[in-house]
Every structure is written in structure tokens, then in C-alpha cells.
Design a protein around this motif. Structure first.
Motif, PDB file in Angstrom:
ATOM      1  N   GLU A   1      24.695   3.495  -2.062  1.00  0.00           N
ATOM      2  CA  GLU A   1      24.651   4.658  -3.226  1.00  0.00           C
ATOM      3  C   GLU A   1      26.094   5.090  -3.579  1.00  0.00           C
ATOM      4  N   ILE A   2      27.141   5.234  -2.889  1.00  0.00           N
ATOM      5  CA  ILE A   2      28.467   5.684  -2.831  1.00  0.00           C
ATOM      6  C   ILE A   2      28.982   4.710  -4.000  1.00  0.00           C
ATOM      7  N   LEU A   3      28.811   3.258  -3.871  1.00  0.00           N
ATOM      8  CA  LEU A   3      29.510   2.363  -4.721  1.00  0.00           C
ATOM      9  C   LEU A   3      28.872   2.398  -5.920  1.00  0.00           C
ATOM     10  N   GLU A   4      27.643   2.639  -6.113  1.00  0.00           N
ATOM     11  CA  GLU A   4      26.899   2.581  -7.415  1.00  0.00           C
ATOM     12  C   GLU A   4      27.518   4.020  -8.134  1.00  0.00           C
ATOM     13  N   HIS A   5      27.464   5.067  -7.407  1.00  0.00           N
ATOM     14  CA  HIS A   5      27.953   6.521  -8.030  1.00  0.00           C
ATOM     15  C   HIS A   5      29.273   6.314  -8.489  1.00  0.00           C
ATOM     16  N   CYS A   6      30.077   5.580  -7.783  1.00  0.00           N
ATOM     17  CA  CYS A   6      31.866   5.318  -8.367  1.00  0.00           C
ATOM     18  C   CYS A   6      31.439   4.404  -9.785  1.00  0.00           C
ATOM     19  N   ARG A   7      30.510   3.543  -9.626  1.00  0.00           N
ATOM     20  CA  ARG A   7      30.391   2.716 -10.915  1.00  0.00           C
ATOM     21  C   ARG A   7      30.098   3.601 -12.147  1.00  0.00           C
ATOM     22  N   LEU A   8      29.085   4.679 -11.811  1.00  0.00           N
ATOM     23  CA  LEU A   8      28.526   5.293 -12.892  1.00  0.00           C
ATOM     24  C   LEU A   8      29.565   6.111 -13.265  1.00  0.00           C
ATOM     25  N   MET A   9      30.303   6.940 -12.369  1.00  0.00           N
ATOM     26  CA  MET A   9      31.089   7.824 -12.789  1.00  0.00           C
ATOM     27  C   MET A   9      32.235   7.089 -13.648  1.00  0.00           C
ATOM     28  N   ASN A  10      32.501   5.825 -13.479  1.00  0.00           N
ATOM     29  CA  ASN A  10      33.468   5.176 -14.329  1.00  0.00           C
ATOM     30  C   ASN A  10      32.802   4.426 -15.425  1.00  0.00           C
ATOM     31  N   LYS A  11      31.617   4.956 -15.786  1.00  0.00           N
ATOM     32  CA  LYS A  11      30.861   4.154 -16.946  1.00  0.00           C
ATOM     33  C   LYS A  11      30.620   2.786 -16.726  1.00  0.00           C
ATOM     34  N   LEU A  12      30.453   2.419 -15.785  1.00  0.00           N
ATOM     35  CA  LEU A  12      30.109   0.857 -15.494  1.00  0.00           C
ATOM     36  C   LEU A  12      28.642   0.733 -15.143  1.00  0.00           C
ATOM     37  N   PRO A  13      28.259  -0.281 -15.547  1.00  0.00           N
ATOM     38  CA  PRO A  13      26.628  -0.271 -15.397  1.00  0.00           C
ATOM     39  C   PRO A  13      26.275  -0.463 -13.927  1.00  0.00           C
ATOM     40  N   ALA A  14      25.141  -0.533 -13.467  1.00  0.00           N
ATOM     41  CA  ALA A  14      24.599  -0.568 -12.074  1.00  0.00           C
ATOM     42  C   ALA A  14      24.870  -2.397 -11.978  1.00  0.00           C
ATOM     43  N   LEU A  15      24.991  -2.229 -10.302  1.00  0.00           N
ATOM     44  CA  LEU A  15      25.065  -3.674  -9.938  1.00  0.00           C
ATOM     45  C   LEU A  15      24.013  -4.661 -10.327  1.00  0.00           C
ATOM     46  N   GLU A  16      22.847  -4.221 -10.387  1.00  0.00           N
ATOM     47  CA  GLU A  16      21.679  -5.165 -10.810  1.00  0.00           C
ATOM     48  C   GLU A  16      21.794  -5.339 -12.312  1.00  0.00           C
ATOM     49  N   GLN A  17      22.301  -4.482 -13.290  1.00  0.00           N
ATOM     50  CA  GLN A  17      22.354  -4.821 -14.650  1.00  0.00           C
ATOM     51  C   GLN A  17      23.527  -6.014 -14.795  1.00  0.00           C
ATOM     52  N   VAL A  18      24.407  -5.970 -13.868  1.00  0.00           N
ATOM     53  CA  VAL A  18      25.587  -7.280 -14.259  1.00  0.00           C
ATOM     54  C   VAL A  18      25.246  -8.086 -13.304  1.00  0.00           C
ATOM     55  N   GLY A  19      24.170  -8.356 -12.784  1.00  0.00           N
ATOM     56  CA  GLY A  19      23.656  -9.729 -12.115  1.00  0.00           C
ATOM     57  C   GLY A  19      23.874  -9.621 -10.734  1.00  0.00           C
ATOM     58  N   ARG A  20      23.987  -8.604 -10.031  1.00  0.00           N
ATOM     59  CA  ARG A  20      24.592  -8.499  -8.651  1.00  0.00           C
ATOM     60  C   ARG A  20      23.700  -7.598  -7.654  1.00  0.00           C
ATOM     61  N   PRO A  21      22.352  -7.768  -7.862  1.00  0.00           N
ATOM     62  CA  PRO A  21      21.707  -6.882  -7.249  1.00  0.00           C
ATOM     63  C   PRO A  21      21.625  -6.878  -5.619  1.00  0.00           C
ATOM     64  N   VAL A  22      21.819  -5.792  -4.876  1.00  0.00           N
ATOM     65  CA  VAL A  22      21.809  -6.063  -3.394  1.00  0.00           C
ATOM     66  C   VAL A  22      20.569  -6.045  -2.843  1.00  0.00           C
ATOM     67  N   LYS A  23      19.953  -7.160  -2.952  1.00  0.00           N
ATOM     68  CA  LYS A  23      18.658  -7.781  -2.436  1.00  0.00           C
ATOM     69  C   LYS A  23      18.787  -7.761  -0.858  1.00  0.00           C
ATOM     70  N   TYR A  24      19.952  -8.149  -0.492  1.00  0.00           N
ATOM     71  CA  TYR A  24      19.780  -8.693   1.118  1.00  0.00           C
ATOM     72  C   TYR A  24      19.592  -7.415   1.874  1.00  0.00           C
ATOM     73  N   LEU A  25      19.414  -6.122   1.524  1.00  0.00           N
ATOM     74  CA  LEU A  25      19.380  -5.054   2.294  1.00  0.00           C
ATOM     75  C   LEU A  25      17.869  -4.849   2.508  1.00  0.00           C
ATOM     76  N   LYS A  26      16.981  -5.356   1.384  1.00  0.00           N
ATOM     77  CA  LYS A  26      15.560  -5.448   1.680  1.00  0.00           C
ATOM     78  C   LYS A  26      15.108  -6.287   2.597  1.00  0.00           C
ATOM     79  N   SER A  27      15.865  -7.741   2.348  1.00  0.00           N
ATOM     80  CA  SER A  27      15.624  -8.760   3.447  1.00  0.00           C
ATOM     81  C   SER A  27      15.831  -8.278   4.754  1.00  0.00           C
ATOM     82  N   ALA A  28      17.078  -7.465   4.974  1.00  0.00           N
ATOM     83  CA  ALA A  28      17.451  -6.990   6.212  1.00  0.00           C
ATOM     84  C   ALA A  28      16.362  -6.079   7.061  1.00  0.00           C
TER      85      ALA A  28
END
Lengths: 306, 379
Positions: free
Chosen positions: A247-274
Motif C-alpha cells: 500500500e505504501i509502495l503504490e502510494h509513493c508511485r502514485l504521488m510521483n505520477k507512476l502507474p500502479a505496479l499491475e499496470q506495468v506488468g508487475r502485479p504482486v500476486k504472490y501475496l494472494k498465493s501466500a
């Protein structure tokens, strides 16, 4: 309910890293809140009643953005306050070179706090393969043979494949073949690595350093993408603490006008797997999140995540 | 230099795998003349890798093998021996083998390539696959900082071969593709000095590096692990198609080629698969391509399966011969008649073997002594 405590530094903002005393203030508050016990040494003595306590760092980027020595020093002091002998505190990493490059002083002797890489003479990786899902790995003898319990101390940052580099990703540094488990997006491997029996059993606490968050171009250091968050994250749930970190990482990206991780092909799916294998809580709304702000005198008050 | 390892065995063909060497060897061999001395090193190499492209926005894409790893700063490819630093990709194992031996060429196995000769055999840590049955996983499935490596530049290898009259160098044990630059330079230098080079590989390589490398190789043995894509996905962690393409390319260039197929009970041992395999080889490589069916022993991550019954290997051989393949061998079955080479025309033994030992050679200028039929290979 999985509890995650975020303690933010409301005191003097450091030029680069917090000093030992500043980390101690955050840790005292954070551990006290996490375990509902004060002082923190009492909480620690419940969690670590004896034996050898390890601290797995993340020293990939030398002194630039690795686990700060001041943080492990602060935790070591508190463990010693709680009754753990100095020589029973072990800061560890994959290699001695990584530790030394990150500013740690190596010590594999029987005097003082220990600090050593898995490549220390006589250690290395065990001979038993551990399996979880798609992962089959040998595990660092530091984890299996030297320490009884482990504190995972990663640095919160972006990762070019995993998306998020936090606590689960940091345990890649405990196995002998991490290069086999990165594609695609470290999923489900990051979950399964932390589910390997010795890791799952010995990991008792995760403390993520999020003073400065590198929100893009990780895991190597890239000074263009640093954001001051000024906090540490603590939890006994290795998944929930990463979920808050995300949540913090995505917020930092948003603040700096970078797309969400999922939009750049790096969805953090391993948390769901865990979460799916019972390693911890991934659903953000179900995490008991407590945010505190601590001033330079150690006075704590409720804070906001952002 | 951290310590030195003396090896007399380079003159007598004994094993010298370095993983578990101790200081005992120098003491034992201290007085032996002509013992070879090597330096152990903890350092990794920093030689820029070949076959990669830089990516916009950081990192590189490796073009050495079909996996095409995208590797960003301080990360490694799947092989574990190639690392990005900044925007440069480096090989960490150039000149740093972790395993050495002088082997009979039959051990590779290469049965139609100068039988009875030896090969200076070497490997570094790392592999671009992860076969669940790997017998050398202690070096192939590790990173170079986890093995005991010695400093052995190409020139030294060639000098040793010349000094010890070893005619060939074999890149083997792990997966030589992942130490491509080291292999290429050594093979090239070897050719300049009259030493041959053979590669023992899984064949999971991109076309361009393969073409470049084949200019300096004399023989290739490819482990074709199955003829089904699903097996490659589940058991090998790679793909079949690029391996088949590599086989065709090797054959096309005229470099001597032999194939090994490890028969794993229940996983790749059906009659249908053997028929499919034989037909593919016949169509794409020719009936004169030697094929070795090897017996599986429980290893690494496949300890739950039994060794391959010899009867299954014989069935595979019979099917392939019935489909027209002329040189079909059984491996890891010492003493079996199918270790020997038979003339496909008169059925007489042209090379009798037991294990790695040549018992008899009945060849005259590459032709069967009995019927004068030409036997393919380099003799």
C-alpha cells in the motif's frame, strides 16, 4: 486478526538514515503496540524467550539502500535488554561480502554480537531439500542450524520482477537457488519460499525499514525514485506486513505520477498465493492496522498512514 | 592465492572433482614431479557477457538461451551465473570451473568420436534448466559462490592438454551453454593449438550463439530429455522446440552429433514416445545419428521413482531399430551387448565396449573390417 503496526518518525528528519537512538524510539513504540506490552523488552522476552535470535537483512545495495546497521544495532540492544546474550544475536545474509559492503562488521567468533554470511567457512547450505509447492531448495545453515528464531528485516522497495520487495521476497536470501524462482513475478514462489518448513517455523517477526522507499527501478539502487516515508512496519504476520508495505509502495508511485505496479506488468500476486496457503492475511481491509507517530522524545500519538 | 590444489590425476585419468577437495592432496602429491597446481579462488569473474540487449528503462534481455531472461541491476538470470550491474551483463564464471576430470570420451557418451581417447572435462556452476533427475545438481543447481572454483584460463587448459597429450576438451557435467564465453574462447584457442572440443549439452540455446559456437566445436552430445513438450515443462523447466531446432542446426553444420535419451520410468518411457522419437530423428537428423538410451537412477528431486528396468531400455532400442535407426545404444548398463557398435549392414561388431573400455576395434579407414560398410563418425 493480523495486526500490523506502522511507526512513523515525527521527529527530526534524517539526512539519510536514522541513528540507533531514533530507531530505538520507533521500535519501543512499535513493539509495545504490537504486543500490547511495555516496555518493549518485556514484549521481546515473550517472543524470544532465549536461544539464538537471527536477523535476516537485505544487503543487496551496499550502503545505499540496504538494511541499516543502526536498525539491527537498535534491535540487538533491545534483545540484550530482554535477556538475550550478545553472542546469541546473529545478523545474517547470503554472503559476507554483502554484509561488509553494507557497513556491517563481520564476526563469527564466540564473543559479542555475531554477523555472518551463509558463505562463512563451515556453514553454507544444508544437505536437505525442503519443498513447498513449486519450490525445492536447500536452506542456509544459519537459519536451520545456528539460530532458533528469526527476525526478518527487509527494506521496502520496488522490484523489477516481483513488484514488491519486502519480507517474503527477502527470504530468497535464505535459499541456495533463488535465481530459479523469479518468473513470473515471483508468484507463487515468494509465498512458497517463506512456507518452507524451517523458514515458516523460525520467522517470528518482520520489521520492514520504510524510512526511504525506493518506489521504482528496484531492487538495485536508483536515487531518482526515493521517497521519504519515515516509518517502520512491524508484524508477526509476514503476509499482512507486506500487504501494508505494498500500500505504501503504490502510494509513493502514485504521488510521483507512476502507474500502479499491475499496470506495468508487475502485479504482486504472490501475496494472494501466500494467503491461500495460510501463511498470513492478504486482504487489506481485514488487517488490524495501527499507525503511530513518534516525536524526538519518544512520545507517541495516533498517526495517518499517508 | 588462497590455497593451491595439486593434481597428479591429470596425467593418469583419475577423478578430480573439486567440490570436496581438501588440503590432503598437496601433502600426498607434494613430491610428484609434473603435478599440476591450480589456484582456488573465491572471486567471481567480471567478464562482459555476450548475446544480450539493453532495455529501455533499465536492465537487459539475455539472448543466449530461449529463456530470454530480463535481468535488472544486481539481479541474475535463471542460470545463476550471469548478472547485471548497471546496464552491463556479466558472466561470473569465466575461467572458473568447479569440476575437472580427464574422462574417457565414451563417458560423455560419444561412441563415434575417436573411440578410446580421453577428454579434459570441465564445468562451472550453473544451468539454464532444472531437471528433476539431475545427477550433477550439486554444481548445476548452485551459484558459483557456492562451489569451490579454480582459476583456470583457456590458455592453461590448452597447455595442459598439449603437455599431457589429451586430444580433446569436453565442456560437460553442468550446462556449458551458461559458460558460453569461456567455452568459446577455450575451444577457439584449442583449435589453434590442435586440440578438439566437444560440448555435452541440453541444447537449450538460441540459434545465433549456437551457430557461432559450432565453428569451434568438433562434436556435440545433446541430452534430448523427451519428445513431448509437457515433459520439458514439468520435469526439465525448459522447452522442447528450441532443443529440436538446435539438433537440426548441429546436424546441418556437419559437427558430429550424438543423442542421449534418459528413460525415466512412467514419465517418458511409453512405446508411443519411442516411436515418435525414432521417427523424428529419422526425418530430421538421419538414421545414422547415434542414439543412447540411458538408465535412470533415482536422484535429486526424483527419488520416488525406481531405476529404469533394462527391459524398457531394450524395448526402446528395438523400436528405434525397427524404425530404421542404425546406431542405438544402451547406457548405464555395463556389460550389455548394446554398448557395442554393430555394422548395420553385416551385423558384425565393429567396436566392442564394456563400460567405458574399448575391447576391440574392427574398423579399417572408418569402414567395417568385415563388409567394408562405412561407419559414420570420426575415428
Amino acid at each position: 486478526m493480523s495486526k500490523v503496526v506502522v511507526v512513523k518518525n515525527a521527529g527530526i528528519r534524517p539526512v539519510k538514515k536514522l541513528a540507533v537512538d531514533q530507531y530505538r524510539l520507533l521500535l519501543e513504540t512499535g513493539l509495545g503496540a504490537l504486543f500490547d506490552r511495555k516496555p518493549a523488552s518485556a514484549a521481546l522476552s515473550t517472543m524470544f524467550p532465549g536461544g539464538v535470535v537471527g536477523m535476516k537483512t537485505n544487503c543487496l545495495t551496499r550502503k545505499l539502500n540496504s538494511t541499516p546497521k543502526s536498525l539491527t544495532d537498535a534491535i540487538s540492544e533491545m534483545l540484550e535488554d530482554s535477556g538475550i546474550k550478545a553472542n546469541n544475536v546473529v545478523v545474517w545474509e547470503r554472503t559476507n561480502r554483502e554484509l561488509a559492503d553494507a557497513g556491517f562488521e563481520l564476526n563469527a567468533s564466540s564473543f559479542g554480537r555475531r554477523c555472518m554470511g551463509t558463505d562463512t567457512n563451515g556453514l553454507g547450505y544444508g544437505r536437505t531439500f525442503y519443498n513447498s509447492g513449486e519450490v525445492n531448495s536447500l536452506i542456509s545453515r544459519i537459519l536451520t542450524d545456528v539460530i532458533d528464531r528469526n527476525i526478518n528485516i527487509p527494506v521496502l522497495k520496488d522490484h523489477s520482477i516481483a513488484g514488491l520487495s519486502g519480507g517474503l521476497k527477502n527470504m530468497y536470501g535464505a535459499i541456495h537457488n533463488p535465481n530459479k524462482y523469479h518468473i513470473p513475478n515471483c508468484n507463487p514462489h515468494a509465498a512458497h519460499i517463506s512456507n518452507l518448513e524451517p523458514i515458516r517455523k523460525k520467522n517470528r517477526l518482520t520489521i520492514i525499514d520504510a524510512i526511504r522507499v525506493q518506489y521504482n527501478s528496484g531492487p538495485g539502487f536508483d536515487s531518482r525514485y526515493l521517497e521519504y516515508f519515515g516509518g517502520i512496519l512491524l508484524s508477526t504476520d509476514p503476509v499482512a506486513v507486506d500487504r501494508v508495505g505494498l500500500e505504501i509502495l503504490e502510494h509513493c508511485r502514485l504521488m510521483n505520477k507512476l502507474p500502479a505496479l499491475e499496470q506495468v506488468g508487475r502485479p504482486v500476486k504472490y501475496l494472494k498465493s501466500a494467503d491461500a496457503i495460510g501463511l498470513g492475511m492478504e486482504r487489506f481491509e481485514e488487517i488490524d492496522l495501527q499507525v503511530l507517530a513518534v516525536d524526538e522524545n519518544g512520545a507517541a500519538r495516533p498517526g495517518e498512514l499517508f | 592465492m588462497e590455497r593451491r590444489l595439486f593434481l597428479r590425476c591429470l596425467g593418469c585419468g583419475a577423478t578430480a572433482t573439486l567440490l570436496a577437495q581438501t588440503e590432503l592432496l598437496p601433502r600426498a602429491l607434494g613430491g610428484v614431479q609434473n603435478a599440476c597446481a591450480f589456484d582456488y579462488t573465491k572471486k567471481l569473474s567480471s567478464v562482459e557477457a555476450w548475446y544480450y540487449v539493453k532495455r529501455e528503462g533499465g536492465g537487459i534481455e539475455c539472448r543466449l538461451c530461449p529463456r530470454r531472461c530480463v535481468v535488472t541491476d544486481l539481479e541474475r538470470g535463471y542460470c545463476g551465473v550471469r548478472e547485471t550491474r548497471g546496464d552491463i551483463y556479466y558472466t561470473l564464471v569465466y575461467g572458473l570451473p568447479c569440476s575437472l576430470n580427464i574422462d574417457p570420451i565414451e563417458k560423455k557418451p560419444l561412441y563415434h568420436f575417436y573411440p578410446g581417447t580421453t577428454a579434459f572435462s570441465l564445468a562451472t556452476a550453473g544451468c539454464n534448466a532444472n531437471c528433476k533427475f539431475c545427477q550433477n545438481w550439486e554444481i548445476s543447481q548452485t551459484r558459483p559462490e557456492q562451489t569451490d572454483n579454480i582459476d583456470l584460463p583457456p590458455q592453461t587448459i590448452v597447455d595442459i592438454c598439449n603437455h599431457r597429450k589429451v586430444p580433446s576438451i569436453a565442456y560437460t557435467y553442468s550446462e556449458p551453454i551458461i559458460f558460453f564465453e569461456y567455452m568459446y574462447d577455450t575451444a577457439k584457442l584449442g583449435h589453434e593449438k590442435g586440440i578438439r572440443s566437444v560440448m555435452i549439452t541440453g541444447g537449450y540455446i538460441e540459434k545465433e550463439p549456437l551457430k557461432d559456437l559450432l565453428q569451434h566445436l568438433d562434436a556435440v552430445k545433446v541430452d534430448l530429455k523427451a519428445i513431448r513438450e509437457q515433459y520439458y515443462k514439468d520435469i526439465v523447466n525448459a522447452e522442447l522446440k528450441p532443443v529440436l531446432d538446435a539438433l537440426v542446426e548441429i546436424k546441418r553444420t556437419g559437427v558430429w552429433l550424438e543423442i542421449v535419451y534418459l528413460v525415466v520410468p512412467t514419465l517418458n518411457d511409453s512405446e508411443e514416445e519411442f516411436v515418435e522419437l525414432a521417427r523424428w530423428i529419422k526425418t530430421n537428423l538421419g538414421t545414422d545419428t547415434p542414439v543412447h538410451f540411458s538408465k535412470f537412477y533415482p536422484q535429486y528431486l526424483l527419488k520416488n521413482l525406481p531405476p529404469t528396468p533394462t527391459g524398457t531400455l531394450e524395448m526402446a532400442r528395438n523400436i528405434c531399430r525397427a524404425e530404421g535407426l542404425e546406431y542405438v545404444y544402451l547406457g548405464n548398463v555395463p556389460g550389455h551387448p548394446a554398448e557395442s557398435t554393430y555394422c548395420p549392414k553385416c551385423n558384425e561388431v565393429v567396436i566392442a565396449r564394456r563400460g567405458y573400455t574399448i575391447l576391440q576395434v574392427n574398423l579399417n579407414n572408418c569402414r567395417c573390417s568385415n563388409c567394408n560398410n562405412e561407419i559414420p563418425g570420426l575415428f
